[in-house]
Write an enzyme that holds these catalytic residues in place. Structure first.
Site, mmCIF file in Angstrom:
data_model
loop_
_atom_site.group_PDB
_atom_site.id
_atom_site.type_symbol
_atom_site.label_atom_id
_atom_site.label_comp_id
_atom_site.label_asym_id
_atom_site.label_seq_id
_atom_site.Cartn_x
_atom_site.Cartn_y
_atom_site.Cartn_z
ATOM 1 N N ASN A 39 -4.422 13.332 -8.789
ATOM 2 C CA ASN A 39 -5.851 13.626 -8.727
ATOM 3 C C ASN A 39 -6.322 13.932 -7.302
ATOM 4 O OD1 ASN A 39 -8.446 13.849 -9.668
ATOM 5 N ND2 ASN A 39 -8.742 11.668 -10.101
ATOM 6 N N HIS A 92 -13.235 1.427 -20.827
ATOM 7 C CA HIS A 92 -14.143 1.236 -19.693
ATOM 8 C C HIS A 92 -15.594 1.162 -20.154
ATOM 9 C CE1 HIS A 92 -11.130 3.569 -16.926
ATOM 10 N NE2 HIS A 92 -10.610 2.464 -17.430
ATOM 11 N N ARG A 116 -13.123 -3.232 -19.820
ATOM 12 C CA ARG A 116 -13.308 -3.332 -18.379
ATOM 13 C C ARG A 116 -14.785 -3.161 -18.058
ATOM 14 N NH1 ARG A 116 -11.360 0.969 -13.765
ATOM 15 N NH2 ARG A 116 -13.344 1.898 -14.387
ATOM 16 N N TYR A 123 -18.141 2.859 -7.406
ATOM 17 C CA TYR A 123 -16.976 3.226 -8.214
ATOM 18 C C TYR A 123 -17.136 2.812 -9.678
ATOM 19 C CZ TYR A 123 -12.625 2.813 -10.652
ATOM 20 O OH TYR A 123 -11.669 2.903 -11.632
ATOM 21 N N ASP A 125 -12.273 -4.144 -12.029
ATOM 22 C CA ASP A 125 -11.494 -3.428 -11.010
ATOM 23 C C ASP A 125 -12.258 -3.456 -9.691
ATOM 24 O OD1 ASP A 125 -9.934 -1.674 -9.560
ATOM 25 O OD2 ASP A 125 -9.920 -0.095 -11.091
ATOM 26 N N HIS A 149 -11.019 -2.121 -7.001
ATOM 27 C CA HIS A 149 -10.668 -0.835 -6.387
ATOM 28 C C HIS A 149 -10.362 -0.951 -4.903
ATOM 29 C CE1 HIS A 149 -10.664 3.642 -6.928
ATOM 30 N NE2 HIS A 149 -10.302 3.241 -8.123
ATOM 31 N N GLU A 174 -8.491 -6.589 -11.023
ATOM 32 C CA GLU A 174 -7.567 -5.503 -10.657
ATOM 33 C C GLU A 174 -7.772 -5.054 -9.213
ATOM 34 O OE1 GLU A 174 -7.766 -2.335 -13.463
ATOM 35 O OE2 GLU A 174 -7.190 -0.809 -11.994
ATOM 36 N N GLU A 183 -1.577 0.632 -9.237
ATOM 37 C CA GLU A 183 -1.757 2.012 -9.692
ATOM 38 C C GLU A 183 -1.482 3.037 -8.599
ATOM 39 O OE1 GLU A 183 -5.877 1.576 -10.950
ATOM 40 O OE2 GLU A 183 -6.499 2.904 -9.337
ATOM 41 N N ARG A 229 0.776 -2.431 -12.569
ATOM 42 C CA ARG A 229 -0.147 -1.395 -13.049
ATOM 43 C C ARG A 229 0.337 0.032 -12.792
ATOM 44 N NH1 ARG A 229 -4.084 -0.307 -15.446
ATOM 45 N NH2 ARG A 229 -5.420 0.543 -13.829
ATOM 46 N N HIS A 263 -1.045 2.312 -15.838
ATOM 47 C CA HIS A 263 -2.283 2.989 -15.438
ATOM 48 C C HIS A 263 -2.572 4.145 -16.408
ATOM 49 C CE1 HIS A 263 -4.531 5.239 -11.981
ATOM 50 N NE2 HIS A 263 -5.344 4.441 -12.625
ATOM 51 N N ASP A 293 -7.323 10.811 -15.488
ATOM 52 C CA ASP A 293 -6.553 11.765 -14.686
ATOM 53 C C ASP A 293 -5.039 11.660 -14.898
ATOM 54 O OD1 ASP A 293 -7.929 9.506 -13.038
ATOM 55 O OD2 ASP A 293 -6.108 9.879 -11.881
ATOM 56 N N GLU A 298 -4.237 0.740 -20.452
ATOM 57 C CA GLU A 298 -5.547 1.341 -20.175
ATOM 58 C C GLU A 298 -5.636 2.671 -20.923
ATOM 59 O OE1 GLU A 298 -6.041 2.659 -16.124
ATOM 60 O OE2 GLU A 298 -8.202 2.383 -16.199
ATOM 61 N N TRP A 327 -11.931 3.456 -0.785
ATOM 62 C CA TRP A 327 -12.606 3.882 -2.014
ATOM 63 C C TRP A 327 -11.924 3.298 -3.219
ATOM 64 C CZ3 TRP A 327 -11.349 6.836 -6.447
ATOM 65 C CH2 TRP A 327 -12.465 6.979 -7.320
HETATM 66 C C1 GCO Z 1 -8.291 2.855 -12.960
HETATM 67 C C2 GCO Z 1 -8.317 3.567 -11.656
HETATM 68 C C3 GCO Z 1 -8.863 4.955 -11.694
HETATM 69 C C4 GCO Z 1 -8.636 5.636 -10.347
HETATM 70 C C5 GCO Z 1 -8.304 7.081 -10.547
HETATM 71 C C6 GCO Z 1 -8.116 7.840 -9.265
HETATM 72 O O1 GCO Z 1 -8.205 1.646 -12.926
HETATM 73 O O2 GCO Z 1 -8.288 3.512 -13.973
HETATM 74 O O3 GCO Z 1 -8.788 2.747 -10.638
HETATM 75 O O4 GCO Z 1 -10.207 4.964 -12.075
HETATM 76 O O5 GCO Z 1 -9.753 5.526 -9.528
HETATM 77 O O6 GCO Z 1 -7.166 7.143 -11.328
HETATM 78 O O7 GCO Z 1 -7.672 9.125 -9.535
HETATM 79 MG MG MG Z 2 -7.912 0.779 -11.076
#
Ligand code: GCO
Ligand code: MG
Length: 406
Positions: free
Chosen positions: A37, A122, A147, A159, A214, A216, A240, A266, A287, A316, A320, A343, A406
């Site tokens: 991505n 989600h 989630r 996010y 998450d 992140h 997460e 991930e 993950r 994961h 994307d 997920e 991020w």
């Molecule tokens: C998740 C991830 C995604 C990522 C994304 C980035 O837990 O699914 O954190 O939301 O941000 O895959 O490309």
């Molecule tokens: Mg994640």
């Protein structure tokens, strides 16, 4: 049997996907997902310019030998671009082998260890009413584990809360090229707000609904330890990516302070990224994605390694990861003994048309289907109708302008 063609298809039915198709002299084809991505074309070039020519003439059945020659032969090991490219080759070759055997891939991975694959979806909202609606919507779709992501008072964009397409396209500039959207962040505000969100969700939906969250990669170990502790009363399924986990040792602190289960990985590409986390049992779920970890072959090795420490899988599966990468994941989920959860964010209708798949989603559970191979076909004509569109993930800044994770 020999490989006679290896070509890359880029399509954007709502977001960009990169797919490798390998064809044999018998006319058997295999697909592999190579989507990275925001950096998609780097993998396209890696495959087209450097890998595809090497594949021509090889025996497609020699999956392990091909994997090792691409990994060791590049000399420059690891990294997301390299490992996404190798993953696409690995999955395409497993697809071919399973089609030749006339079996769904999960049968070659040891057969089914369960009847179906539990997923989580989600839910998100800028505030609690919006979040509750989103949880109800997911439950109506069948999800049984959810989630939870919300806005944070005082922050404009956080996010997991705002519209994906807007985030992905970024801001159009005069030069026609998008720029990453800027989100804002305040760790203190997030740490103060998040436990109250889970308290409200538990009050609304009761004690039994499995809830995930998450972070992140945004917290330091001591901040993550505090969040884990503060969330203990709300009995999370997992927390997460609480820290940027390339600092594997940092998880020792988090682990020693909280019993909230932890999931990480991930953005990892190889088993080495997990070594300390698994050996010291610092996490509960690995993950990694099939697509970013070099494919089914190395992910199976990670899962077997993790199983020795009672650590479970959680591949994961955001939007994307293409349906090709998702299908490969579901076959693994059905087969491995230490499966935890998958997920599954689902796909746009246009994506479902471009990638026709045998896997099904019912009552919050996936099944890979019984089609030989991974069970995905890519429609080239429809794919061509959705050309590549440059896109970026957002960047994150603090109130004073400092860039944050991020
Ligand atoms: C998740 C991830 C995604 C990522 C994304 C980035 O837990 O699914 O954190 O939301 O941000 O895959 O490309
Ligand atoms: Mg994640």
């Amino acid at each position: 049997m020999k490989i006679v063609d290896a070509s890359v298809v880029v399509t954007s039915p709502g977001r960009n996907f990169v797919t490798l198709r390998i064809t044999t002299d018998d006319g058997v084809t295999g697909l592999g997902d190579a989507t990275l991505n925001g950096r998609e074309l780097a993998v396209v070039s890696y495959l087209r310019d450097h890998v595809a020519p090497l594949l021509i003439g090889l025996d497609p059945h020699k999956i392990e030998d091909t994997w090792q020659s691409l990994y060791r032969g590049a000399y420059w090991r690891r990294g997301p671009v390299t490992m996404a490219a190798i993953a696409a080759v690995d999955v395409a070759l497993w697809d071919i082998k399973a089609k030749v055997a006339n079996l769904p891939l999960y049968q070659l991975l040891g057969g089914a260890s369960r009847d179906r694959v539990r997923t989580y979806g989600h839910a998100n909202g800028r505030d609690l009413p919006e979040l509750f609606d989103s949880v109800r919507e997911r439950m109506a779709q069948g999800y049984q584990s959810i989630r939870i992501q919300t806005g944070v008072p005082g922050l404009k964009r956080v996010y997991g809360v705002h519209g994906e397409p807007e985030v992905l396209q970024g801001l159009e500039r005069a030069d026609g090229h998008p720029r990453p959207l800027v989100e804002d962040w305040d760790t203190g505000a997030y740490l103060r707000h998040t436990p109250s969100v889970f308290e409200a969700v538990r009050n609304e939906f009761g004690p039994d609904l499995p809830l995930l969250h998450d972070s992140h990669h945004r917290l330091s170990p001591i901040q993550a330890a505090r969040l884990g502790k503060d969330l203990e009363p709300y009995d999370l399924f997992w927390l997460e990516d609480c820290t940027p986990a390339e600092n594997q040792e940092g998880l020792r602190l988090v682990r020693s302070k909280t019993t909230t289960p932890l999931a990480i990985g991930e953005v990892f590409n190889t088993i080495h990224d997990f070594r300390t986390l698994v050996n010291e049992q610092l996490i509960d779920y690995v993950r990694a994605a099939v697509t970013h970890f070099g494919g089914v072959s190395p992910l199976k090795k990670l899962f077997d390694f993790a199983a020795q420490q009672q650590i479970k899988t959680a591949i994961h599966g955001p939007e994307d990861i293409s349906p090709v990468g998702m299908a490969a994941a579901i076959h693994m989920d059905l087969a491995v003994h230490n499966f935890g959860i998958q997920e599954y964010a689902g796909y746009t209708p246009a994506t479902e048309e471009v990638f026709r798949h045998a896997f099904t989603f019912t009552d919050g559970h996936l099944h890979p289907g019984e089609a030989p191979g991974i069970g995905v076909e890519l429609d080239d004509e429809l794919a061509a109708a959705h050309p590549y569109a440059p896109a970026y993930l957002p960047v994150n800044r603090l109130a004073d302008g400092t860039v944050h994770d991020w």
